[in-house]
Scaffold this motif. Structure first.
Motif, PDB file in Angstrom:
ATOM      1  N   GLN A   1      12.827  13.523  -8.951  1.00  0.00           N
ATOM      2  CA  GLN A   1      12.745  13.012  -7.590  1.00  0.00           C
ATOM      3  C   GLN A   1      11.480  12.171  -7.399  1.00  0.00           C
ATOM      4  O   GLN A   1      10.461  12.411  -8.043  1.00  0.00           O
ATOM      5  CB  GLN A   1      12.747  14.161  -6.579  1.00  0.00           C
ATOM      6  N   TYR A   2      11.597  11.195  -6.480  1.00  0.00           N
ATOM      7  CA  TYR A   2      10.438  10.374  -6.135  1.00  0.00           C
ATOM      8  C   TYR A   2       9.681  11.035  -4.988  1.00  0.00           C
ATOM      9  O   TYR A   2      10.278  11.433  -3.984  1.00  0.00           O
ATOM     10  CB  TYR A   2      10.876   8.974  -5.717  1.00  0.00           C
ATOM     11  N   VAL A   3       8.386  11.136  -5.147  1.00  0.00           N
ATOM     12  CA  VAL A   3       7.512  11.677  -4.105  1.00  0.00           C
ATOM     13  C   VAL A   3       6.862  10.487  -3.412  1.00  0.00           C
ATOM     14  O   VAL A   3       6.209   9.663  -4.057  1.00  0.00           O
ATOM     15  CB  VAL A   3       6.446  12.615  -4.694  1.00  0.00           C
ATOM     16  N   HIS A   4       7.042  10.390  -2.100  1.00  0.00           N
ATOM     17  CA  HIS A   4       6.569   9.209  -1.378  1.00  0.00           C
ATOM     18  C   HIS A   4       6.273   9.574   0.062  1.00  0.00           C
ATOM     19  O   HIS A   4       6.737  10.605   0.565  1.00  0.00           O
ATOM     20  CB  HIS A   4       7.618   8.101  -1.443  1.00  0.00           C
TER      21      HIS A   4
ATOM     22  N   GLY B   1       0.801  -1.220   0.000  1.00  0.00           N
ATOM     23  CA  GLY B   1       0.000   0.000   0.000  1.00  0.00           C
ATOM     24  C   GLY B   1       0.832   1.267   0.000  1.00  0.00           C
ATOM     25  O   GLY B   1       0.373   2.321   0.436  1.00  0.00           O
ATOM     26  N   PHE B   2       2.053   1.172  -0.482  1.00  0.00           N
ATOM     27  CA  PHE B   2       2.981   2.313  -0.528  1.00  0.00           C
ATOM     28  C   PHE B   2       2.856   2.970  -1.901  1.00  0.00           C
ATOM     29  O   PHE B   2       3.309   2.431  -2.900  1.00  0.00           O
ATOM     30  CB  PHE B   2       4.405   1.809  -0.290  1.00  0.00           C
ATOM     31  N   ARG B   3       2.213   4.148  -1.925  1.00  0.00           N
ATOM     32  CA  ARG B   3       1.996   4.857  -3.186  1.00  0.00           C
ATOM     33  C   ARG B   3       3.025   5.972  -3.359  1.00  0.00           C
ATOM     34  O   ARG B   3       3.277   6.743  -2.435  1.00  0.00           O
ATOM     35  CB  ARG B   3       0.584   5.445  -3.225  1.00  0.00           C
ATOM     36  N   TYR B   4       3.603   6.050  -4.532  1.00  0.00           N
ATOM     37  CA  TYR B   4       4.627   7.042  -4.815  1.00  0.00           C
ATOM     38  C   TYR B   4       4.658   7.308  -6.317  1.00  0.00           C
ATOM     39  O   TYR B   4       4.036   6.591  -7.109  1.00  0.00           O
ATOM     40  CB  TYR B   4       5.998   6.538  -4.353  1.00  0.00           C
ATOM     41  N   PHE B   5       5.379   8.331  -6.714  1.00  0.00           N
ATOM     42  CA  PHE B   5       5.572   8.589  -8.142  1.00  0.00           C
ATOM     43  C   PHE B   5       6.850   9.390  -8.347  1.00  0.00           C
ATOM     44  O   PHE B   5       7.363  10.022  -7.405  1.00  0.00           O
ATOM     45  CB  PHE B   5       4.373   9.319  -8.756  1.00  0.00           C
TER      46      PHE B   5
END
Length: 269
Positions: A175-178, A164-168
């Motif tokens: 950069q990854y947003v998480h 359930g770890f949502r990121y993009f």
């Protein structure tokens, strides 16, 4: 407030630390945060979900491994992020090292700590650099005993989706947003608890690890506390359960009455 409302409010609170750091960083860089940030990054609690424990990972020494091999019959403190992260991941890693240093449980022996990179282009060299830096900065955090891993896109997708770890990845700056937080995973690979943010309470984390250990860890006091408390997904914490407390007190009263009657009987002439 109904359950849906509480969970929605919780997800919003969970994102505060991540979004605040990200927004400040982007503001300083002159890049505004995406308008749909809340919808695209966050934690969805999948309590009881079986993680793909055999998903292929590579450790900091370049060896093939998996969460099943890392767990090896122990509960796992699991974190997602990436080694080249300029802000949030560093806070998360320092938060983990800080709480590990205060736990009476022994990392590597009683439980495992695993960090999985969500950036498929990162390498074991990136993992080693992050590990060595944390060992130097926080020598009591036991980071040399953690498992620092990288993975390919299929393994990353399988693990994060189930957790359930949502990121993009923001195409504007790469950069990854998480979100910020950790998962507690049982030895057989089921998610048992989420701990949000970057600052973790050692007493709550000990309970979470004892609870996830399936009877392997903990003492009598831990068992009594867990008997009277239950994990509440809507708050991400262990809460006192009045019904369990009343049962425990009732049992204690009956035992006391029984011992009292036995003592009186033995003293009778």
């Amino acid at each position: 407030m109904n359950t849906f409302g509480r969970e929605r409010r919780l997800r919003t609170i969970v994102l505060i630390a991540a979004l605040a750091v990200f927004a400040c960083t982007q503001a300083l860089a002159g890049v505004p945060p995406p308008p749909d940030l809340d919808a695209r990054a966050g934690f969805d609690q999948h309590i009881g979900a079986p993680l793909p424990m055999n998903a292929a990972l590579t450790d900091a020494d370049g060896r093939a491994t998996s969460l099943a091999a890392i767990a090896n019959g122990k509960p796992v403190l699991l974190a997602f992020g990436y080694y080249r992260c300029p802000n949030l991941c560093d806070l998360t890693l320092h938060g983990i090292a800080s709480v590990v240093a205060r736990l009476s449980l022994r990392v590597g022996d009683d439980y495992a700590v695993a960090f999985v990179s969500i950036a498929p282009d990162e390498t074991p060299a990136d993992a080693r650099e992050a590990r060595d830096m944390l060992v130097r900065m926080m020598p009591r955090g036991g980071a040399e005993h953690w498992r620092w891993t990288t993975a390919g896109p299929p393994s990353i997708a399988a693990l994060t989706r189930t957790a359930g770890f949502r990121y993009f990845k923001d195409p504007r700056d790469g950069q990854y947003v998480h979100p910020a937080g950790i998962l507690i995973v049982s030895p057989n690979g089921r998610v048992t608890q989420y701990v949000f943010g970057v600052d973790y309470d050692p007493h709550a984390l000990r309970l979470a690890l004892v609870d996830a250990s399936e009877g392997r860890l903990g003492n009598v006091v831990d068992r009594l506390v867990l008997l009277c408390c239950g994990y509440d997904p809507s708050t991400g914490r262990y809460s006192l359960l009045v019904s369990r407390l009343m049962i425990a007190l009732g049992c204690a009263f009956l035992l006391a009455m029984g011992f009292g009657a036995l003592w009186l009987r033995r003293r009778a002439p």
